[in-house]
Design an enzyme around this catalytic site. Structure first.
Site, PDB file in Angstrom:
ATOM      1  N   ARG A   1       0.853  -1.272   0.014  1.00 23.91           N
ATOM      2  CA  ARG A   1      -0.095   0.101   0.084  1.00 23.91           C
ATOM      3  C   ARG A   1       0.960   1.247  -0.065  1.00 23.91           C
ATOM      4  NH1 ARG A   1      -4.067  -1.251   4.471  1.00 23.91           N
ATOM      5  NH2 ARG A   1      -5.134   0.604   4.202  1.00 23.91           N
TER       6      ARG A   1
ATOM      7  N   ASP B   1      -3.305   7.551   4.936  1.00 27.97           N
ATOM      8  CA  ASP B   1      -2.397   7.860   3.722  1.00 27.97           C
ATOM      9  C   ASP B   1      -1.574   9.304   3.949  1.00 27.97           C
ATOM     10  OD1 ASP B   1      -5.566   8.524   1.811  1.00 27.97           O
ATOM     11  OD2 ASP B   1      -4.160   9.754   3.304  1.00 27.97           O
TER      12      ASP B   1
ATOM     13  N   CYS C   1       9.451  -1.287  22.768  1.00 31.33           N
ATOM     14  CA  CYS C   1       9.620  -0.047  23.503  1.00 31.33           C
ATOM     15  C   CYS C   1       8.805   1.078  23.182  1.00 31.33           C
ATOM     16  CB  CYS C   1      10.971   0.339  23.246  1.00 31.33           C
ATOM     17  SG  CYS C   1      11.605   1.129  21.532  1.00 31.33           S
TER      18      CYS C   1
ATOM     19  N   THR D   1     -16.935   8.201   3.531  1.00 26.96           N
ATOM     20  CA  THR D   1     -16.917   7.215   4.483  1.00 26.96           C
ATOM     21  C   THR D   1     -17.999   6.265   4.369  1.00 26.96           C
ATOM     22  OG1 THR D   1     -16.512   6.267   6.647  1.00 26.96           O
ATOM     23  CG2 THR D   1     -17.586   8.405   6.531  1.00 26.96           C
ATOM     24  N   SER D   2     -17.961   5.142   4.513  1.00 36.06           N
ATOM     25  CA  SER D   2     -19.012   4.123   4.613  1.00 36.06           C
ATOM     26  C   SER D   2     -19.635   4.069   5.814  1.00 36.06           C
ATOM     27  CB  SER D   2     -18.555   2.746   4.215  1.00 36.06           C
ATOM     28  OG  SER D   2     -17.316   2.350   5.116  1.00 36.06           O
TER      29      SER D   2
ATOM     30  N   HIS E   1      -6.636   6.363  12.982  1.00 32.67           N
ATOM     31  CA  HIS E   1      -6.366   5.025  12.797  1.00 32.67           C
ATOM     32  C   HIS E   1      -4.780   5.066  12.364  1.00 32.67           C
ATOM     33  CE1 HIS E   1     -10.688   3.984  11.727  1.00 32.67           C
ATOM     34  NE2 HIS E   1     -10.633   4.029  12.996  1.00 32.67           N
TER      35      HIS E   1
ATOM     36  N   GLU F   1     -22.619   7.381  -2.753  1.00 33.30           N
ATOM     37  CA  GLU F   1     -23.585   6.361  -2.548  1.00 33.30           C
ATOM     38  C   GLU F   1     -24.133   6.769  -0.996  1.00 33.30           C
ATOM     39  OE1 GLU F   1     -20.522   2.758  -4.012  1.00 33.30           O
ATOM     40  OE2 GLU F   1     -21.022   2.673  -2.136  1.00 33.30           O
TER      41      GLU F   1
ATOM     42  N   CYS G   1      13.926  -2.010  15.434  1.00 28.90           N
ATOM     43  CA  CYS G   1      13.905  -0.713  16.248  1.00 28.90           C
ATOM     44  C   CYS G   1      15.280  -0.475  16.504  1.00 28.90           C
ATOM     45  CB  CYS G   1      13.051  -1.090  17.557  1.00 28.90           C
ATOM     46  SG  CYS G   1      13.362   0.398  18.585  1.00 28.90           S
TER      47      CYS G   1
ATOM     48  N   ASN H   1     -20.994  11.970  -0.266  1.00 24.12           N
ATOM     49  CA  ASN H   1     -20.553  10.589  -0.672  1.00 24.12           C
ATOM     50  C   ASN H   1     -21.413  10.221  -1.928  1.00 24.12           C
ATOM     51  OD1 ASN H   1     -20.445   7.651  -0.879  1.00 24.12           O
ATOM     52  ND2 ASN H   1     -19.984   7.626   1.446  1.00 24.12           N
TER      53      ASN H   1
HETATM   54  C1  BV8 Z   1     -11.951  -1.335  18.496  1.00 22.57           C
HETATM   55  C2  BV8 Z   1      -6.135   1.078   9.795  1.00 22.57           C
HETATM   56  C3  BV8 Z   1     -11.873  -1.918  20.579  1.00 22.57           C
HETATM   57  C4  BV8 Z   1      -5.709  -0.126   9.090  1.00 22.57           C
HETATM   58  C5  BV8 Z   1      -8.432   0.874  10.124  1.00 22.57           C
HETATM   59  C6  BV8 Z   1     -19.226  -1.814  17.128  1.00 22.57           C
HETATM   60  C7  BV8 Z   1     -19.950  -2.371  16.327  1.00 22.57           C
HETATM   61  C8  BV8 Z   1     -19.495  -3.301  15.293  1.00 22.57           C
HETATM   62  C9  BV8 Z   1     -18.337  -3.504  15.427  1.00 22.57           C
HETATM   63  C10 BV8 Z   1     -17.486  -2.884  16.230  1.00 22.57           C
HETATM   64  C11 BV8 Z   1     -18.107  -2.016  16.754  1.00 22.57           C
HETATM   65  N1  BV8 Z   1     -16.881  -1.515  17.929  1.00 22.57           N
HETATM   66  C12 BV8 Z   1     -15.545  -2.278  17.535  1.00 22.57           C
HETATM   67  C13 BV8 Z   1     -16.027  -3.099  16.338  1.00 22.57           C
HETATM   68  C14 BV8 Z   1     -15.169  -3.644  15.941  1.00 22.57           C
HETATM   69  C15 BV8 Z   1     -14.216  -3.040  14.587  1.00 22.57           C
HETATM   70  C16 BV8 Z   1     -15.048  -2.587  13.515  1.00 22.57           C
HETATM   71  O1  BV8 Z   1     -15.855  -1.420  13.434  1.00 22.57           O
HETATM   72  N2  BV8 Z   1     -15.364  -3.653  12.609  1.00 22.57           N
HETATM   73  C17 BV8 Z   1     -16.471  -3.231  11.642  1.00 22.57           C
HETATM   74  C18 BV8 Z   1     -15.823  -3.869  10.251  1.00 22.57           C
HETATM   75  C19 BV8 Z   1     -17.849  -3.455  11.698  1.00 22.57           C
HETATM   76  N3  BV8 Z   1     -13.629  -1.714  15.159  1.00 22.57           N
HETATM   77  C20 BV8 Z   1     -12.190  -2.037  15.751  1.00 22.57           C
HETATM   78  O2  BV8 Z   1     -11.764  -3.107  15.638  1.00 22.57           O
HETATM   79  C21 BV8 Z   1     -11.766  -0.909  16.304  1.00 22.57           C
HETATM   80  N4  BV8 Z   1     -10.951  -1.281  17.469  1.00 22.57           N
HETATM   81  O3  BV8 Z   1     -12.950  -1.539  18.543  1.00 22.57           O
HETATM   82  O4  BV8 Z   1     -11.169  -1.617  19.572  1.00 22.57           O
HETATM   83  C22 BV8 Z   1     -11.219  -2.503  21.636  1.00 22.57           C
HETATM   84  C23 BV8 Z   1     -11.783  -2.477  23.112  1.00 22.57           C
HETATM   85  C24 BV8 Z   1     -11.370  -3.139  24.000  1.00 22.57           C
HETATM   86  C25 BV8 Z   1     -10.082  -3.664  23.702  1.00 22.57           C
HETATM   87  C26 BV8 Z   1      -9.212  -3.637  22.617  1.00 22.57           C
HETATM   88  C27 BV8 Z   1     -10.009  -3.188  21.399  1.00 22.57           C
HETATM   89  C28 BV8 Z   1     -10.425  -0.416  15.421  1.00 22.57           C
HETATM   90  C29 BV8 Z   1     -10.898   0.070  13.955  1.00 22.57           C
HETATM   91  C30 BV8 Z   1      -9.974   0.655  13.101  1.00 22.57           C
HETATM   92  C31 BV8 Z   1      -9.219  -0.501  12.190  1.00 22.57           C
HETATM   93  N5  BV8 Z   1      -8.334   0.167  11.285  1.00 22.57           N
HETATM   94  N6  BV8 Z   1      -7.543   1.307   9.483  1.00 22.57           N
HETATM   95  C32 BV8 Z   1      -5.616  -0.211   7.768  1.00 22.57           C
HETATM   96  O5  BV8 Z   1      -6.140   0.824   6.830  1.00 22.57           O
HETATM   97  O6  BV8 Z   1      -5.414  -1.045   6.942  1.00 22.57           O
HETATM   98  S1  BV8 Z   1     -10.276   0.910   9.571  1.00 22.57           S
HETATM   99  C33 BV8 Z   1     -10.259   1.192   7.981  1.00 22.57           C
HETATM  100  O7  BV8 Z   1     -11.407   0.665   7.445  1.00 22.57           O
HETATM  101  C34 BV8 Z   1     -10.183   2.655   7.637  1.00 22.57           C
HETATM  102  O8  BV8 Z   1      -9.256   3.438   8.434  1.00 22.57           O
HETATM  103  C35 BV8 Z   1     -11.512   3.267   7.845  1.00 22.57           C
HETATM  104  O9  BV8 Z   1     -12.169   3.451   9.019  1.00 22.57           O
HETATM  105  C36 BV8 Z   1     -12.282   1.910   7.159  1.00 22.57           C
HETATM  106  C37 BV8 Z   1     -12.686   1.898   5.838  1.00 22.57           C
HETATM  107  O10 BV8 Z   1     -13.815   2.676   5.846  1.00 22.57           O
HETATM  108  P1  BV8 Z   1     -13.860   4.129   4.826  1.00 22.57           P
HETATM  109  O11 BV8 Z   1     -12.695   4.695   5.054  1.00 22.57           O
HETATM  110  O12 BV8 Z   1     -15.109   4.433   5.077  1.00 22.57           O
HETATM  111  O13 BV8 Z   1     -13.572   3.377   3.342  1.00 22.57           O
HETATM  112  P2  BV8 Z   1     -14.891   2.347   2.653  1.00 22.57           P
HETATM  113  O14 BV8 Z   1     -13.984   1.866   1.537  1.00 22.57           O
HETATM  114  O15 BV8 Z   1     -15.420   1.523   3.715  1.00 22.57           O
HETATM  115  O16 BV8 Z   1     -16.025   3.393   1.993  1.00 22.57           O
HETATM  116  C38 BV8 Z   1     -15.473   4.445   1.098  1.00 22.57           C
HETATM  117  C39 BV8 Z   1     -16.728   5.447   1.013  1.00 22.57           C
HETATM  118  O17 BV8 Z   1     -16.378   6.412   0.136  1.00 22.57           O
HETATM  119  C40 BV8 Z   1     -17.804   4.563   0.444  1.00 22.57           C
HETATM  120  O18 BV8 Z   1     -19.102   5.037   1.137  1.00 22.57           O
HETATM  121  C41 BV8 Z   1     -17.912   5.407  -0.939  1.00 22.57           C
HETATM  122  O19 BV8 Z   1     -19.283   5.321  -1.479  1.00 22.57           O
HETATM  123  C42 BV8 Z   1     -17.021   6.488  -0.803  1.00 22.57           C
HETATM  124  N7  BV8 Z   1     -16.595   7.240  -2.135  1.00 22.57           N
HETATM  125  C43 BV8 Z   1     -15.965   6.490  -2.948  1.00 22.57           C
HETATM  126  N8  BV8 Z   1     -15.413   7.508  -3.944  1.00 22.57           N
HETATM  127  C44 BV8 Z   1     -15.897   8.801  -3.498  1.00 22.57           C
HETATM  128  C45 BV8 Z   1     -16.504   8.413  -2.187  1.00 22.57           C
HETATM  129  N9  BV8 Z   1     -16.711   9.439  -1.614  1.00 22.57           N
HETATM  130  C46 BV8 Z   1     -16.590  10.805  -2.008  1.00 22.57           C
HETATM  131  N10 BV8 Z   1     -15.842  11.035  -3.017  1.00 22.57           N
HETATM  132  C47 BV8 Z   1     -15.651  10.172  -3.802  1.00 22.57           C
HETATM  133  N11 BV8 Z   1     -14.610  10.242  -4.839  1.00 22.57           N
END
Ligand code: BV8
Length: 248
Positions: free
Chosen positions: A77, A111, A137, A196-197, A126, A223, A155, A221
């Site tokens: 990436r 990014d 460390c 964001t989705s 994130h 969508e 490190c 968005n």
């Molecule tokens: C945690 C870094 C707790 C890494 C990322 C509650 C309910 C359900 C699930 C959970 C919950 N709480 C926690 C969870 C679990 C999980 C979660 O949310 N799962 C989801 C899948 C259901 N959350 C976690 O694990 C979080 N941590 O909860 O810890 C905890 C508690 C105690 C002890 C320990 C821990 C951590 C979440 C962070 C993960 N890391 N990124 C990497 O990048 O590899 S998340 C990553 O995915 C991104 O950062 C972002 O957040 C997400 C992607 O979403 P978007 O950015 O919205 O992108 P996407 O492609 O989905 O959508 C793009 C949108 O843009 C679309 O809508 C599209 O239509 C639109 N678009 C397209 N083109 C355009 C446009 N819009 C405008 N203009 C355009 N041109």
């Protein structure tokens, strides 16, 4: 999808944008799509890496199980990102920081394109793909200075293994980042959610907090998302075309 024009931005939003002192902008992968960064759940094919769903390869468990595979995924990436530039949405948002008394920019993106466009004090919920962190460390290192192949970088403070300084699924957000964003969300008059989705938590709760505290909530968005029904206004289209239309 009919190109969005100046007219499709309501007088209500224009007025609020002109008069607001305190606004919060939250972005996701969609704001970087027009820069060429693949999204996770849109047309981009990064949903899966070598047969592994994105939420698995980008999970805390994977760091335990196979750190070299995690590096291979983030090296790929970073390789994609190297040549990519901010687009008009990033640039407009960067310009806004001098137009408002208090602009808070919260991003889920790792990014670094907001900063490349000139945005300062970006709340990176994130983490950032251009940084690494030592698993022992916790020292942070800028990856742009690090020359390394596909092995796990070490490190140079303690000799421990480095991991990408990003928040993986199942991991807590950086200390204070969510709290700072939530506090600003409670205080803002206008909250713009761009590209964001809105399915990943706790990030997706930020606009909910803003709306519950009385902010005017606007989504940009192409969508519909789970957040759309909560919004006061939805601008259906691309960030790079819509965001520059909002002027003061
Ligand atoms: C945690 C870094 C707790 C890494 C990322 C509650 C309910 C359900 C699930 C959970 C919950 N709480 C926690 C969870 C679990 C999980 C979660 O949310 N799962 C989801 C899948 C259901 N959350 C976690 O694990 C979080 N941590 O909860 O810890 C905890 C508690 C105690 C002890 C320990 C821990 C951590 C979440 C962070 C993960 N890391 N990124 C990497 O990048 O590899 S998340 C990553 O995915 C991104 O950062 C972002 O957040 C997400 C992607 O979403 P978007 O950015 O919205 O992108 P996407 O492609 O989905 O959508 C793009 C949108 O843009 C679309 O809508 C599209 O239509 C639109 N678009 C397209 N083109 C355009 C446009 N819009 C405008 N203009 C355009 N041109």
């Amino acid at each position: 999808m009919q190109a969005i024009s100046r007219q499709s931005i309501s007088e209500e939003l224009r007025r609020r944008f002109r008069q607001a002192n305190n606004i919060l902008v939250m972005t996701g992968a969609g704001v970087s799509a027009e820069s060429g960064v693949p999204t996770f759940r849109g047309g981009g094919n990064t949903g899966v890496w070598k047969g592994l769903p994105f939420e698995i390869i980008s999970s805390a468990g994977m760091v335990e199980r196979d750190l070299p595979a995690v590096w291979e995924w983030f090296n790929y990436r970073r390789g994609l990102l190297e040549s990519l530039k901010p687009n008009p949405a990033h640039e407009a948002i960067a310009r806004w920081q001098t137009l408002f008394g208090d602009l808070t920019l919260v991003t889920q993106n790792i990014d670094g394109l907001h900063q490349k466009a000139g945005s300062r004090n970006v709340i990176e919920l994130h983490g950032n793909i251009w940084r690494a962190r030592c698993v022992d460390c916790a020292a942070r290192h800028d990856l742009r200075e690090l020359k390394f192949d596909n092995s796990v970088p070490v490190c140079f403070d303690c000799g421990g293994s480095l991991r990408p300084d990003v928040v993986l699924f199942g991991e807590m957000l950086p200390a204070g980042a969510f709290e700072a964003a939530a506090m600003k969300a409670e205080a803002c008059e206008l909250c713009l959610v761009v590209g964001t989705s809105a399915v990943v938590y706790p990030a997706a709760s930020i606009p909910e907090i803003a709306r519950a505290a009385g902010a005017y909530l606007v989504e940009v968005n192409p969508e519909v998302t789970p957040l759309s029904e909560l919004c006061d206004e939805v601008l259906t289209g691309k960030a790079g075309e819509i965001i520059p239309l909002l002027e003061r």
